[in-house]
Design an enzyme around this catalytic site. Structure first.
Site, short mmCIF file in Angstrom:
data_model
loop_
_atom_site.label_atom_id
_atom_site.label_comp_id
_atom_site.label_asym_id
_atom_site.label_seq_id
_atom_site.Cartn_x
_atom_site.Cartn_y
_atom_site.Cartn_z
N GLU A 104 0.81 -1.21 0.00
CA GLU A 104 0.00 0.00 0.00
C GLU A 104 0.85 1.27 0.00
OE1 GLU A 104 -3.23 2.55 0.03
OE2 GLU A 104 -3.15 0.41 -0.38
N ASP A 105 1.94 1.28 0.75
CA ASP A 105 2.66 2.54 1.01
C ASP A 105 4.06 2.61 0.42
OD1 ASP A 105 0.49 3.47 2.48
OD2 ASP A 105 1.23 2.60 4.35
#
Length: 752
Positions: A104-105
């Site tokens: 996600e990051d």
């Protein structure tokens, strides 16, 4: 021997009175070798090389990223992994926890994680990533669909839920660093979704901390009030708790019992929930403290129960045997309350060491070795009459898969997660667990959907009983069925389980389509007639294209359900036309009471021109369960708890099932009355008004009734948003030591 807990040990579940301030020095988190040692302590065969790679990879990928606290971001996944080592999860789950934010990051991909670690780890990380992306969309209209996807995702592998619970727990522990306007939304989501899911798989330790942290942000004043009352109680009672633990231990030791006895304090949130449910004040709660008796075997549990019941009289209605009938999350224990020394009520939980571990850790307690591999042991979970706690998730999934309007199934799913249980039996002895308050139709749908849909009556303990009968622990229930489905809208008032209501909703959607088509056609024809237009010999193609439908019936159905305003349909059929007035399905179901207040209800039996009135005998507000009674002047809306309904029990043809719409629950104000019994001292009334205001209630009027001695009964008429708002205001009032009791009063005109 029986051993009491040390007198100076903090009670289990006790929350600190205030959150510690963050350290200004470099944040401390588990170092690489410390994490490996933790896992190796319970899994000596762990793949240490994989965990080392995961730890280093997480630090490299998150690099210089920072959290809201200013700490390095990689501290967060390391702490999440550390939380899961407390639950002794397998190496794949620990690695996935370390990597759970990388997709996600960071630039990391699923394929890269699968190549570097394993397909199993990549699948877990991907599952958590999907849940994180759903979290980021917080609008209500989005969140219902997100919750649907969320529940379906976690049901595939419970480790995804455990990682997400640990992730949420660490985020809640550091929520004070997050901007204030985000805290309540995150906390409410924690309280309404994550904590109930944790309880549904038996992870009570997770759930308790999540609940208390969320409560402290949603209602900081209520949280602090309870903390202060608990501190005062500890000071006033001195070593009473330790003394009772010693006394219980001594009685068991004298009988030759080996047991560990400890006293624990209920958590602030669980106390708040009791204040919500009961009409008494804090001082009158008898079960702030509970005592846990942990024995060596199941036989010793029952022996200890006998010893304690012979020593002190038991409170009959307070005994529960969750060993012979475990809860659906596999919780096992004997619960009893006795009248102990000096007339003190003592709440006792008697269990084995294994039961104690399962009670705290739930599904996570069943990770261990089997066939030389470390992982979830379903056989261990099912041993000694146990239940697989993962089945609780499957029940919720069944509700989700029944579909329906988002606002319906979300409430049904939450119902399934929140409610306490009763245990009843089929005629063949099959044990069925149901929420407290369940009725025969809930039992029928729990047995099989077809049994529920064809139900026509029931026998309870061999006697014919109404379908409105509330089931009790130990009841034997037999459902009488017909040849054809008999489902109707009135059944909503005869059920409480999410599973039953979702099945009824699905059946009603199928059977009501023609009614909605007729209703929609009538509304469109009326709208067209008001502008002197005819629907005969016109082309429907412009409307089909505009609203993406394939037939007139599909368009009429959407209008009938209120999905498409009829004005837009008429304008699409007659381009360039602007209607002089706005018409919609709402005009058919608007509530009109004597004071002109507006709210909305939904009911398939309501027809065009129906006048709908609030009944003054019970004054329902959004959130109350409601039913409509047909009178000569229209439909009168009553709370399902209204005393007048009993006299109408034989006139079922006059009953109409009604529901509050989302519009009513979000955009209306109602007036409710609370009767507060308080001490007649200076400043107490002002304190009560302050508590009501801080709970966001607006006082409309106050009536004071003098009582003997030093107490007053005061009626507060308060503007509230819904039934939950009333409950919260009442709970806030009950935290005051000057207030003896609070109860809702129905059936009185405001100001009288």
């Amino acid at each position: 021997m029986a051993h009491p807990a040390p007198a100076d040990a903090p009670p289990d579940g006790a929350a600190p009175s205030e959150r510690p301030a963050p350290s200004p020095s470099r944040p401390k988190f588990l170092r690489q070798f410390e994490l490996i040692e933790r896992v190796a302590a319970y899994d000596p065969t762990v793949d240490e090389a994989m965990l080392n790679r995961a730890y280093v990879y997480a630090m490299q990928m998150h690099g210089a990223q920072l959290r809201a606290s200013g700490d390095p971001y990689f501290a967060h996944p390391i702490e999440v992994a550390g939380i899961l080592t407390d639950y002794k999860l397998d190496a794949a789950a620990i690695a996935a926890a370390l990597l759970h934010d990388t997709i996600e990051d960071t630039p990391a991909t699923r394929e890269e994680i699968a190549a570097k670690f394993s397909e199993e780890v990549a699948g877990l990380v991907e599952g958590v990533t999907k849940l994180t992306r759903l979290e980021l969309q917080s609008e209500y209209t989005k969140s219902s669909e997100n919750l649907r996807k969320f529940i379906l995702a976690i049901a595939r592998d419970v480790r995804v839920l455990l990682i997400k619970l640990a992730d949420r727990l660490h985020n809640m522990r550091t929520l004070h660093f997050v901007p204030e306007h985000k805290r309540e939304r995150i906390s409410r989501e924690t309280l309404e979704v994550y904590a109930p899911l944790a309880r549904s798989i038996g992870c009570n330790r997770f759930a308790t901390e999540l609940e208390d942290l969320a409560f402290s942000f949603i209602n900081p004043r209520g949280h602090q009030a309870i903390i202060h009352r608990l501190e005062d109680m500890r000071k006033s009672r001195g070593d009473t708790v330790a003394a009772i633990a010693r006394d219980v231990a001594a009685k068991l030791e004298k009988a030759g019992m080996f047991a560990r006895v400890s006293g624990r304090e209920k958590s602030p949130y669980s106390i708040w929930r009791k204040l919500q449910r009961k009409s008494v004040g804090f001082n009158q709660l008898s079960d702030i403290y509970a005592f846990r008796v942990v024995t060596n075997s199941v036989e010793d549990c029952y022996r200890a129960l006998g010893v304690l019941h012979r020593t002190w009289p038991c409170v009959q209605e307070r005994f529960k045997d969750f060993i012979s009938t475990p809860k659906s999350n596999n919780y096992k224990s004997l619960h009893t309350t006795v009248i102990g020394p000096k007339g003190t009520r003592i709440e006792l939980q008697i269990r084995t060491e294994e039961m104690d571990r399962v009670a705290e850790e739930g599904v996570a307690a069943h990770w261990g070795y089997k066939n030389q591999t470390y992982g979830f042991d379903e056989e261990a979970a099912m041993a000694n009459g146990g239940r697989n706690p993962i089945n609780s998730l499957r029940n919720i999934v069944a509700i989700v898969e029944n579909g329906g309007d988002s606002e319906d199934w979300v409430e049904h799913a939450k119902m399934e997660m929140f409610l306490d249980q009763v245990f009843v039996f089929s005629p063949k002895g099959r044990l069925i667990s149901l929420p407290r308050g369940a009725m025969p139709l809930d039992f029928a749908f729990a047995v099989h959907t077809e049994v529920g849909e064809t139900a026509i009556g029931c026998l309870i303990n061999g006697e014919h009983k109404p379908l409105r009968t509330v089931l009790q622990n130990g009841d034997q229930v037999e459902i009488l069925t017909g040849l054809e489905p008999r489902v109707n809208a009135d059944w909503f008032s005869l059920t409480v389980t999410g599973k039953a209501r979702a099945a009824i909703r699905r059946h009603m959607r199928q059977s009501e389509r023609e009614d909605f088509i007729k209703l929609g056609r009538m509304a469109v024809e009326r709208a067209a007639a008001q502008v002197e237009k005819s629907l005969t010999d016109i082309s429907w193609r412009p409307a089909f294209d505009k609203f993406n439908v394939a037939s007139e019936d599909e368009l009429y159905e959407l209008c009938g359900r209120g999905k498409i305003p009829v004005t837009r349909v008429v304008e699409a059929l007659f381009p360039g036309l602007k209607l002089p007035m706005t018409l919609s399905l709402d005009t058919l179901t608007r509530i009109r009471d004597g004071e002109g207040g507006l709210a909305f209800v939904r009911g398939t039996a309501l027809r065009d021109g129906s006048s709908v009135f609030f009944s003054t005998c019970c004054r329902p507000v959004p959130g109350d369960r409601i039913v409509g009674i047909v009178e000569e002047d229209g439909v009168h809306v009553h709370s399902i708890e209204c005393e007048k309904l009993e006299a109408l029990d034989e006139e079922k043809e006059r009953w109409i099932d009604l529901h509050w719409t989302l519009n009513a629950e979000k955009n209306t104000l109602s007036i409710a009355r609370l009767r507060v019994n308080m001490q007649n001292k200076p400043g107490v009334l002002g304190q009560a008004c302050t508590l009501i205001g801080e709970a966001r209630g607006n006082i409309v009027s106050i009536a004071i009734h003098a009582k003997p001695l030093d107490f007053l009964d005061i009626d507060f008429d308060i503007e509230v948003l819904d039934a939950r708002h009333i409950i919260n205001i009442a709970a806030a009032l009950r935290t005051s030591p000057m207030i003896e009791s609070v109860e809702r009063v129905r059936g009185v005109e405001p100001g009288h």
